[in-house]
Design an enzyme around this catalytic site. Structure first.
Site, mmCIF file in Angstrom:
data_model
loop_
_atom_site.group_PDB
_atom_site.id
_atom_site.type_symbol
_atom_site.label_atom_id
_atom_site.label_comp_id
_atom_site.label_asym_id
_atom_site.label_seq_id
_atom_site.Cartn_x
_atom_site.Cartn_y
_atom_site.Cartn_z
ATOM 1 N N ASP A 194 -18.427 -105.690 53.287
ATOM 2 C CA ASP A 194 -19.607 -105.588 52.426
ATOM 3 C C ASP A 194 -19.285 -105.967 50.987
ATOM 4 O OD1 ASP A 194 -18.207 -103.327 51.652
ATOM 5 O OD2 ASP A 194 -19.829 -101.909 52.052
ATOM 6 N N ASP A 217 -14.732 -103.575 55.870
ATOM 7 C CA ASP A 217 -16.040 -103.478 56.522
ATOM 8 C C ASP A 217 -16.974 -104.594 56.079
ATOM 9 O OD1 ASP A 217 -16.436 -102.544 53.978
ATOM 10 O OD2 ASP A 217 -17.665 -100.827 54.548
ATOM 11 N N ASP A 263 -13.630 -107.255 52.142
ATOM 12 C CA ASP A 263 -12.936 -105.998 52.432
ATOM 13 C C ASP A 263 -13.089 -105.639 53.911
ATOM 14 O OD1 ASP A 263 -15.612 -105.264 52.346
ATOM 15 O OD2 ASP A 263 -15.265 -103.403 51.268
ATOM 16 N N SER A 309 -14.641 -98.314 53.975
ATOM 17 C CA SER A 309 -14.809 -99.454 53.084
ATOM 18 C C SER A 309 -13.466 -100.046 52.667
ATOM 19 C CB SER A 309 -15.656 -99.050 51.876
ATOM 20 O OG SER A 309 -15.983 -100.171 51.090
#
Length: 559
Positions: free
Chosen positions: A301, A299, A297, A140
């Site tokens: 999400d 990834d 960010d 993340s």
């Protein structure tokens, strides 16, 4: 675990040159930290520093987790299948490949994305392809030295506590080197056991995102100057594609953060919640005179934004503030166009600004509070779907910049968030209203509320023990916080309000002219305690003063 014996075993067994060099260079303290425990596996899967050791992210830890998941899946079905995705982080593609080899070696069909993509595309593909599970290689928004292994169930939601416990039991029964079954990636792509996911699935995902529009025919000017940064992650292609296909023409991408790069050279902590990660975007805004800054960010999400004020300066909005604006916009548009479902539902986490409940109530929308983590929002969506009420879910958000407006995935989606934010921004700008002005209107209607997050790090084995001792002290009770009497305590470790047990404490306090709450919980992925302070007050100044006093005292308790 005898960490020294395990360290010596690894030195003999490991074949990868980079891991062998790292093992040879370790001193006693470094070896202890790398081997004093197994990297913890829970509902969020695995997350840790990349490197050699059982307490690190490497191909051996990934292979063991994949073998455990494979054994778990075989309990339920002889024809299991798995979707695999990965982000831009160091070794993400290598870890995804290793996971695919293990699943294929266990006779499990693998559907793997052919290129790096956002985490919600794994949630989507699991459902679209009818897979038994999904795996996303990502850490993340963590710093560059981290990576992780996120697991989804067949519903596209992160695995439940029960499933995580069963998978962990399978993992713990396996020897890191002797019990792993794997086959060569190229052989299994030739055999068809590993196949690449077709581009049509990505196109279908992006169409679902665009279908979330709540303009319902209202005219908006889509020529606003927008700066976008994927923070060297996965968002570039899907975010710009959705916006451009929706008619937004003025998009400028932050050049230094355009391409995927797991070193994150311009933002060591690639999190749009952190101002330092947004600085290059803000600089680009000042150069171009942009109206809006978006950043996702690695990834993709989480989505953060900044908007221009009346003096031409740029102000970053918090996740709570963006969530409030989106909630009000979605509700007002649905009400205006008679598109509100008969029993609408809004979902938030217990640490998210309580002011959102007041906004939802004004529109006749039910608020459901869940534990921290978007997986719990996803579980509510899944429950509504099973009841034939998926259309009743209209929005969910958490204070950590996670948003979702539809039931097509079961995780937060920054592609969706970027699209909805741009649509909302364009709608208000066309009518001469800034987002800052709209936010002040909401505070005027419902009262001013300030929410802040403070994180306290406790690295290493000694840090973990200290963190646990601090939580135990808070569980013993808090009579007052910064001179403000604690009126009520909610202890979620007991499974409060029908929610599963979780080590979360929420203290409600009162004070002259100001009241609110404090939530304390350990991070599920890092050696941190997180403290969420919520203050309601008559003015911003009073709220900030109260928050400062509370945060100062809590900081003292963390020492």
């Amino acid at each position: 675990m005898n960490d020294r014996a395990e360290y010596n075993r690894w030195k003999k067994a490991v074949r990868e040159p980079d891991l062998k060099r790292e093992l040879e260079a370790m001193n006693a303290s470094e070896a202890e930290d790398a081997f004093y425990r197994d990297l913890s596996f829970g509902t969020g899967g695995l997350r840790g520093i990349i490197g050699a050791g059982t307490n690190r992210m490497n191909v051996y830890v990934v292979a063991r987790a994949s073998q455990g998941l494979a054994d778990y899946l075989h309990q339920a079905s002889e024809t299991a299948s798995v979707v695999i995705g990965y982000d831009s982080r160091i070794k993400s593609d290598e870890f995804a490949r290793k996971a695919a080899e293990v699943f294929a070696g266990n006779g499990i069909q693998v559907h793997i994305w052919p290129t790096l993509l956002p985490v919600p595309t794994v949630s989507y593909a699991v459902r679209a392809l009818g897979a038994s599970a999904g795996v996303m290689i990502t850490a993340s928004h963590n710093p560059a030295q981290y990576n992780g292994y996120k697991v989804y169930g067949p519903d596209g939601c992160q695995i439940t506590t029960e499933a995580a416990a069963e998978i962990l039991a399978k993992i713990n029964s396996l020897d890191m080197f002797d019990d792993i079954r794997a086959s060569a990636f190229e052989n299994e792509t030739d055999s068809g056991m590993i196949s690449y996911i077709d581009d049509s699935v990505l196109s279908a995902f992006l169409e679902e995102v665009k279908s979330q529009s709540v303009l319902f025919g209202d005219e908006v000017d889509r020529n606003a100057a927008i700066v976008y940064s994927p923070l060297n992650g996965t968002g570039l292609v899907p975010v710009t594609r959705v916006l451009e296909e929706s008619g937004f023409t003025g998009i400028t991408v932050v050049e230094e953060q355009r391409d995927p790069d797991g070193r994150f050279p311009t933002c060591p902590y690639p999190n749009p919640e952190i101002r330092e990660a947004m600085e290059l975007g803000l600089e680009t805004c000042r150069k171009t005179g942009a109206d809006l800054l978006l950043a996702t960010d690695p990834d993709c999400d989480r989505c953060g934004i900044a908007v221009k004020d009346e003096e031409g300066n740029y102000r970053l909005l918090s996740g709570n503030e963006v969530g409030l604006l989106l909630l009000d916009f979605i509700c007002s548009q649905r009400q205006k166009h008679d598109r509100m479902p008969e029993h609408p539902v809004f979902v938030k986490t217990v640490v998210t600004m309580d002011l959102a409940e007041k906004i939802a109530a004004r529109y006749g929308v039910e608020t459901v509070n869940v534990l921290t983590g978007f997986k719990f929002i996803g579980e509510v969506i899944g429950k509504l779907e099973k009841e034939g009420r998926a259309q009743d879910y209209i929005f969910g958000f958490e204070e950590s910049y996670g948003y979702l407006t539809g039931s097509y995935v079961r995780d937060k989606d920054a592609v969706n968030a970027a699209f909805m934010i741009c649509e909302m921004f364009a709608y208000y700008q066309t009518r001469g209203i800034s987002l800052l002005r709209k936010l002040e209107e909401l505070y005027g209607d419902y009262g001013f509320c300030l929410n802040t997050l403070h994180s306290y790090e406790f690295p290493g084995s000694s840090g973990m023990a200290k963190m646990q001792a601090i939580m135990e002290a808070f569980h013993d009770g808090v009579a007052e916080i910064a001179g403000r009497k604690t009126e009520r305590t909610e202890d979620y470790s007991k499974g409060l309000n029908g929610l599963p047990p979780s080590d979360v404490l929420k203290f409600f306090y009162a004070g002259e002219g100001a009241g609110g709450s404090v939530v304390i919980r350990p991070s599920g992925t890092e050696p941190k305690l997180k403290v969420y302070i919520s203050v309601t007050a008559e003015s911003r100044e009073e709220a900030e003063k109260t928050e400062k006093e509370i945060s100062r005292e809590l900081g003292e308790r963390m020492r």
